[in-house]
Design an enzyme around this catalytic site. Structure first.
Site, PDB file in Angstrom:
ATOM      1  N   LYS A  22     -54.829 -34.023 -21.723  1.00 61.75           N
ATOM      2  CA  LYS A  22     -54.229 -32.636 -22.082  1.00 61.75           C
ATOM      3  C   LYS A  22     -52.612 -33.005 -22.326  1.00 61.75           C
ATOM      4  CE  LYS A  22     -51.349 -34.037 -17.715  1.00 61.75           C
ATOM      5  NZ  LYS A  22     -50.433 -33.794 -16.292  1.00 61.75           N
ATOM      6  N   TYR A  51     -24.443 -31.108 -39.843  1.00 63.11           N
ATOM      7  CA  TYR A  51     -22.928 -30.434 -39.913  1.00 63.11           C
ATOM      8  C   TYR A  51     -22.439 -30.586 -38.880  1.00 63.11           C
ATOM      9  CZ  TYR A  51     -26.916 -26.881 -41.027  1.00 63.11           C
ATOM     10  OH  TYR A  51     -28.524 -26.793 -41.832  1.00 63.11           O
TER      11      TYR A  51
END
Length: 823
Positions: free
Chosen positions: A493, A719
């Site tokens: 999965k 940033y």
């Protein structure tokens, strides 16, 4: 392995000098540097031209090693350890390996020849591994030392062995035969490698055939010389039970006659005749060496009596063995064929054949060639043959590196010579490599890997490399923990826990796992559309997906009365009969599943219902990896046994029962029931540090350096100016960020990447598509490779630093990151 030292005294013809023979050893070592050396290690002190392991015995004793096989006892070591004194420790190692080999009774395939041993070994391992637990030589361990070390790795779980035997002169194979004792002999291509160690070709073949003294069958390519040698061999080693199993391209009296080889793009269709019938198969190669190696494998499969369909399916999945003749993109639209590890005449012929098959349309061909070693010819004869071979292959340019080959430059057309690799590198810019296919072939001593690095195109991309061999290894590791009758479901999965779905699933299908597990129907549908035939269980099906589940023959987990009734309604409408479903019981996870109080309603709903069939009953452990909660796990297991038994008795059914996940497989072996579910362990991650060392890393996230700059003291990066340089600092920018799955929490000097085997701290915030690292201490440049995670840092290390779990790290990697699968 558990061997009593006392039992080895007569085996090794040793003199015992020590305090206690009632000691068991479980590890054999010849490497004083190994961290695996310990109190139960038996260390063989081998001596060679450049080294004497006896010198390291005092240090080994200090580190806890107590048992040694030696030629002499080093000064000041008497009385400090146990010593088995022998005439020659290498002979003793081989005697021990032969003794150890005799403790096991299962088929052994012995491989010898001049070329193809390692490839055939790896391919046979791939072809036979779905049906056997195979022990094989690691890498090219085929020498007088490598063979015994390979055989000593056998354990009780193995039921088939594949070992290589390589020799360079006479009187060597007799030693290896006593160790391997193959029951099945395979003679691969006989070429000119190590010719100088033999008087002639016949002597070389005769020496190699000695490996098969006890073999029940000898598989070989039929030709006049080998047939004559075999005739003499059988006289000297007569065995009424021995079978000769031959193949040929030209002699139709061979047991398997190759009628036709047809190249089709990069594949080859092989048509062959066997026992009066004609068959054909396809292999994903077109060069002659691969075709020969594949035919050797074919005969082994035929000897093992595999059916044609299985042979065809498996042979078409063969893959390049990553050890030689590796094709890479080069600079200026060039292709590079990397054969930079060896240089002998026979392999040159193979490489030139490969050069032709890989050459781009209208591109010129260049060979960079070092002095040739192990040819068996005089230099005059050798380079005359080489020049003719190169001319026959229509090579446009020859670049000769080495003093010997340079002295024969006149024999080659359009030849440039250099005395050594360094001289070539200094002039590489003037050679104008452009739109050509370049074969780079050199003896190891010439270090041609430097040339490959310079001519290889630097790729500017971020990739997640998936090692399929590691997937196989980890799967087999967990299989070894299971009882023989216990099935295995593998969870694929979440895009194979972030590693990739279909490619990994195809490998699992090859290994014959019993079930696949996915979370949602669309994952299962994708696999079915990809051609997967294995049964697939959908663990979290939504009611709206039931029609699709039925259409694609998926198998839903049913965890509520509402869901069961919804599925039964559709099943009746479609007139289904015994459609497989899986009943989930809640034993304490309290996530999904039927609880004890609604079990009676479940039984009444299923009683007499012919639309569905309960294929399995399962539950999910909540704390199988936490020792402090093991009592709770045991309570879950007991409750599961009670509830599932009640369900089985009331419905008179015999379903598969399963509750164990990866941690449960290791920690609760008595609760395997009929099946287990393997999840993150397949991908190389364990919650147990002691177990982790037995698993192999599967995924390596790689990128490159986009730019390097130097900033002065006081400047900031990224940033928010969250990193301020306190001194002049070199900053490298890497093109990967949080949009690719790298957590922002991994930035600001919490995390690191690895460049040139050195840690580079992440500085400033992780950006959407980039991150920056401090490389002030690393000699690196733009285009250099960067490891984001893999062997270091591991996803476990990252998870610990980020206070999360490895699952989240792995499944977060964006699908915009290219997955590259290799074996």
């Amino acid at each position: 392995m558990s061997i009593n030292l006392k039992s080895l005294i007569p085996v090794l013809k040793a003199e015992w000098i020590g305090s206690d023979t009632d000691i068991f050893v479980d590890h054999i070592s010849i490497d004083s540097r190994s961290l695996q050396n310990g109190s139960k290690t038996l260390f063989f002190a081998l001596s060679g031209v450049n080294n004497d392991a006896h010198l390291y015995i005092p240090e080994l004793i200090e580190n806890g090693v107590q048992n040694f096989v030696v030629q002499y006892i080093p000064e000041n070591c008497s009385g400090k350890a146990n010593f088995l004194v022998v005439k020659n420790p290498l002979d003793a190692l081989q005697e021990f390996a032969g003794y150890y080999r005799d403790l096991f009774d299962f088929p052994i395939i012995g491989l010898t020849g001049s070329n193809g041993k390692t490839i055939v070994k790896e391919w046979l391992n791939f072809l036979l591994s779905p049906d056997y637990n195979i022990i094989r030589s690691p890498k090219s361990y085929n020498s007088q030392v490598g063979v015994p070390l390979s055989v000593i790795a056998i354990n009780g779980k193995h039921n088939l062995g594949i070992f290589e035997a390589g020799i360079s002169t006479v009187n060597e194979m007799v030693n290896l035969e006593k160790i391997i004792k193959p029951t099945i002999g395979v003679l691969t291509n006989i070429g000119s490698a190590h010719d100088e160690g033999f008087q002639n070709l016949e002597q070389k073949i005769n020496e190699k055939l000695l490996l098969f003294k006890q073999s029940e069958v000898i598989i070989y390519q039929k030709n006049e010389i080998v047939d004559l040698c075999l005739k003499e061999f059988l006289k000297d080693n007569d065995s009424a039970e021995r079978q000769l199993f031959s193949w040929s391209f030209t002699d139709n009296s061979a047991d398997v006659f190759i009628l036709k080889k047809e190249n089709k793009n990069d594949t080859t269709i092989i048509q062959y005749k066997y026992k009066g019938e004609t068959f054909s198969l396809e292999i994903p190669f077109s060069d002659s060496a691969s075709i020969e190696n594949a035919v050797s494998c074919l005969l082994v499969l035929l000897y093992f009596m595999y059916d044609f369909g299985t042979i065809q399916n498996r042979m078409q999945m063969l893959y390049p063995v990553r050890m030689r003749l590796e094709v890479k993109n080069g600079i200026n639209n060039c292709s590079i064929i990397d054969d930079s590890y060896s240089s002998d005449f026979q392999s040159l012929k193979i490489a030139l054949d490969f050069l032709e098959s890989q050459n781009k349309k209208n591109a010129s061909k260049t060979i960079i060639l070092s002095d040739i070693v192990q040819s068996g010819f005089s230099n005059e004869e050798l380079y005359t043959k080489v020049a003719q071979l190169i001319a026959d292959n229509k090579v446009n340019r020859v670049i000769a590196i080495g003093t010997t080959i340079s002295s024969f430059a006149a024999k080659f057309s359009n030849c440039i010579t250099f005395q050594n690799t360094t001289e070539f590198i200094t002039q590489i810019e003037s050679l104008n490599f452009n739109n050509e296919t370049i074969l780079i072939k050199g003896a190891r001593s010439f270090q041609f890997e430097q040339i490959v690095s310079l001519l290889e195109e630097k790729t500017h991309e971020t990739v997640l490399e998936i090692n399929m061999d590691s997937i196989s290894h980890n799967l087999n590791y967990y299989k070894s923990k299971l009882s023989d009758d216990v099935k295995i479901m593998v969870m694929v999965k979440a895009f194979g826990y972030g590693n990739g779905g279909l490619e990994i699933t195809k490998l699992l299908e090859h290994h014959k796992v019993d079930y696949l597990g996915v979370a949602f129907a669309d994952e299962g549908i994708s696999l079915k559309n990809g051609g997967i035939k294995l049964p697939i269980m959908v663990l979290n099906p939504e009611s709206t997906s039931f029609p699709s589940i039925i259409q694609y023959q998926l198998e839903p987990e049913i965890y509520s009365i509402k869901g069961l009734n919804a599925f039964l309604k559709i099943a009746r409408e479609k007139n289904l009969k015994d459609f497989p479903i899986h009943i989930k019981l809640d034993t304490g996870m309290h996530r999904l599943g039927f609880e004890e109080h609604n079990l009676n309603e479940l039984i009444e709903t299923l009683k007499g219902n012919s639309s569905v069939k309960v294929k399995s009953v399962l539950s999910h452990l909540a704390t199988s990896d936490e020792v402090k909660h093991f009592d709770f796990v045991l309570s879950q297991i007991n409750l599961f046994d009670q509830l599932s038994s009640k369900l089985i008795s009331a419905l008179n059914i015999n379903p598969i029962r399963h509750i164990l996940n990866t941690s449960g497989i290791s920690n609760f072996p008595n609760a395997q029931f009929n099946m287990v579910r393997l999840g993150i362990g397949l991908y190389g991650v364990s919650n147990d540090p002691a177990e982790q060392k037995y698993l192999e890393n599967v995924g390596t996230l790689k990128s490159i350096i986009s730019q390097v700059r130097t900033i002065p003291n006081g400047d900031s990066v990224g940033y928010g100016r969250r990193f301020m340089a306190e001194k002049e600092t070199r900053i490298a920018t890497i093109p990967i960020g949080y949009a690719d799955g790298i957590s922002r929490l991994w930035g600001n000097q919490v995390g690191f990447v690895v460049i040139k085997n050195q840690k580079a701290s992440i500085v400033g915030s992780v950006c959407m598509d980039m991150l920056m690292v401090d490389v002030s201490h690393i000699d690196c440049k733009e285009g250099d490779s960067v490891i984001i995670f893999g062997e270091s840092p591991t996803v476990i290390e990252m998870a610990e630093a980020l206070k999360t779990i490895p699952y989240e790290i792995m499944t977060s990697i964006s699908q915009r990151v290219k997955r590259v699968f290799f074996r």
